[in-house]
Design a protein around this motif. Sequence first.
Motif, mmCIF file in Angstrom:
data_model
loop_
_atom_site.group_PDB
_atom_site.id
_atom_site.type_symbol
_atom_site.label_atom_id
_atom_site.label_comp_id
_atom_site.label_asym_id
_atom_site.label_seq_id
_atom_site.Cartn_x
_atom_site.Cartn_y
_atom_site.Cartn_z
ATOM 1 N N ASP A 158 16.360 2.996 -2.655
ATOM 2 C CA ASP A 158 15.746 3.326 -1.377
ATOM 3 C C ASP A 158 15.223 4.763 -1.344
ATOM 4 N N VAL A 159 14.659 5.212 -2.447
ATOM 5 C CA VAL A 159 14.061 6.545 -2.509
ATOM 6 C C VAL A 159 12.591 6.392 -2.852
ATOM 7 N N ALA A 160 11.823 7.405 -2.528
ATOM 8 C CA ALA A 160 10.397 7.373 -2.836
ATOM 9 C C ALA A 160 10.193 7.502 -4.348
ATOM 10 N N LEU A 161 9.148 6.913 -4.832
ATOM 11 C CA LEU A 161 8.839 6.999 -6.251
ATOM 12 C C LEU A 161 8.355 8.407 -6.586
ATOM 13 N N PRO A 162 8.517 8.847 -7.844
ATOM 14 C CA PRO A 162 8.169 10.230 -8.182
ATOM 15 C C PRO A 162 6.693 10.548 -8.014
ATOM 16 N N PHE A 163 5.809 9.564 -8.079
ATOM 17 C CA PHE A 163 4.386 9.845 -7.963
ATOM 18 C C PHE A 163 3.909 9.824 -6.519
ATOM 19 N N ASP A 164 4.779 9.533 -5.576
ATOM 20 C CA ASP A 164 4.388 9.543 -4.166
ATOM 21 C C ASP A 164 4.077 10.969 -3.737
ATOM 22 N N ASP A 165 2.935 11.144 -3.128
ATOM 23 C CA ASP A 165 2.496 12.458 -2.676
ATOM 24 C C ASP A 165 2.890 12.627 -1.212
ATOM 25 N N HIS A 166 3.811 13.525 -0.948
ATOM 26 C CA HIS A 166 4.284 13.723 0.419
ATOM 27 C C HIS A 166 3.312 14.530 1.257
ATOM 28 N N ASP A 167 2.245 15.046 0.664
ATOM 29 C CA ASP A 167 1.219 15.745 1.443
ATOM 30 C C ASP A 167 0.224 14.767 2.061
ATOM 31 N N GLN A 168 0.144 13.559 1.557
ATOM 32 C CA GLN A 168 -0.754 12.531 2.082
ATOM 33 C C GLN A 168 -0.105 11.849 3.285
ATOM 34 N N TRP A 169 -0.910 11.547 4.285
ATOM 35 C CA TRP A 169 -0.401 10.803 5.437
ATOM 36 C C TRP A 169 -0.151 9.376 5.008
ATOM 37 N N ARG A 170 1.023 8.841 5.344
ATOM 38 C CA ARG A 170 1.364 7.465 4.993
ATOM 39 C C ARG A 170 2.137 6.816 6.130
ATOM 40 N N ALA B 289 -11.950 -3.393 14.209
ATOM 41 C CA ALA B 289 -10.901 -4.050 13.425
ATOM 42 C C ALA B 289 -10.259 -3.072 12.445
ATOM 43 N N LEU B 290 -11.074 -2.237 11.821
ATOM 44 C CA LEU B 290 -10.520 -1.247 10.894
ATOM 45 C C LEU B 290 -9.673 -0.213 11.620
ATOM 46 N N ARG B 291 -10.103 0.189 12.800
ATOM 47 C CA ARG B 291 -9.312 1.144 13.580
ATOM 48 C C ARG B 291 -8.001 0.515 14.028
ATOM 49 N N LEU B 292 -8.053 -0.769 14.391
ATOM 50 C CA LEU B 292 -6.847 -1.472 14.800
ATOM 51 C C LEU B 292 -5.818 -1.494 13.673
ATOM 52 N N LEU B 293 -6.269 -1.610 12.443
ATOM 53 C CA LEU B 293 -5.351 -1.600 11.308
ATOM 54 C C LEU B 293 -4.754 -0.214 11.058
ATOM 55 N N ARG B 294 -5.410 0.847 11.505
ATOM 56 C CA ARG B 294 -4.891 2.207 11.305
ATOM 57 C C ARG B 294 -3.929 2.635 12.405
ATOM 58 N N VAL B 295 -3.869 1.887 13.500
ATOM 59 C CA VAL B 295 -3.004 2.256 14.618
ATOM 60 C C VAL B 295 -1.542 2.203 14.173
ATOM 61 N N GLY B 296 -0.778 3.203 14.583
ATOM 62 C CA GLY B 296 0.643 3.243 14.256
ATOM 63 C C GLY B 296 1.130 4.654 14.056
ATOM 64 N N ALA B 297 2.300 4.770 13.471
ATOM 65 C CA ALA B 297 2.896 6.076 13.190
ATOM 66 C C ALA B 297 2.687 6.409 11.719
ATOM 67 N N TRP B 298 2.322 7.657 11.450
ATOM 68 C CA TRP B 298 2.080 8.132 10.093
ATOM 69 C C TRP B 298 2.882 9.407 9.905
ATOM 70 N N VAL B 299 3.401 9.610 8.706
ATOM 71 C CA VAL B 299 4.194 10.796 8.416
ATOM 72 C C VAL B 299 3.683 11.459 7.142
ATOM 73 N N SER B 300 3.921 12.734 7.052
ATOM 74 C CA SER B 300 3.652 13.493 5.835
ATOM 75 C C SER B 300 4.524 14.737 5.878
ATOM 76 N N ARG B 301 4.387 15.564 4.886
ATOM 77 C CA ARG B 301 5.135 16.814 4.833
ATOM 78 C C ARG B 301 4.731 17.724 5.998
ATOM 79 N N HIS B 302 3.543 17.512 6.543
ATOM 80 C CA HIS B 302 3.003 18.380 7.588
ATOM 81 C C HIS B 302 3.494 18.021 8.988
ATOM 82 N N GLY B 303 3.882 16.771 9.213
ATOM 83 C CA GLY B 303 4.332 16.384 10.536
ATOM 84 C C GLY B 303 4.306 14.886 10.725
#
Length: 182
Positions: free
Chosen positions: A17-29, A82-96
């Motif tokens: 249950d940990v992030a993979l080493p190549f996951d970039d925490h600066d990217q919004w996900r 439709a594309l905007r509807l798919l982006r709706v939600g909560a996103w996290v990154s190292r920035h906030g």
Amino acid sequence: MPLPFLTADRGFDTVEDVALPFDDHDQWRRPYRPGPWRVGAAALALLLASFMLLATMIIAFAGALPGAAVCLGLAALVILGALRLLRVGAWVSRHGVRRVAFFRTETVPWARVSDVRTVQQPVRLLGLPRTVQGQALVVVRQGGERLALLTDHNADFLARVEAFDRAADAVEAWSAEYAVSS
């Protein structure tokens, strides 16, 4: 059989249950998968857009180019919706943490977050005006202002209690990691 290349949270599908080493925490996900209600609504909108594009082609072959242009513009708006509807939600990154709504995006830096917790409160059912008693993941800013990120009755988590709990835990883990160190 899980298909890890199709999941948005494939970094948390591992046993540890940990992030993979190549996951970039600066990217919004997004720390969870989009729910079936959201994906279904977007799929129906894209199906409608495909019929509109077919109508555009028929109108254009009939020789009514202004009507075809209007129909093409409306189809493009439906596709963008439709594309905007798919982006709706909560996103996290190292920035906030970021809450993306259909018409508005709000970002709270981790330095301004004082607490992230799950609370019992009235929540909207699928974003409609009707409210029901449910759970919400709330970000409390340093001034005391609350921002509801997720609810267990939105299009991502309706009838998926375990998915809501995992998503809330993931956002709380991001908060514990970055809000203290900021």
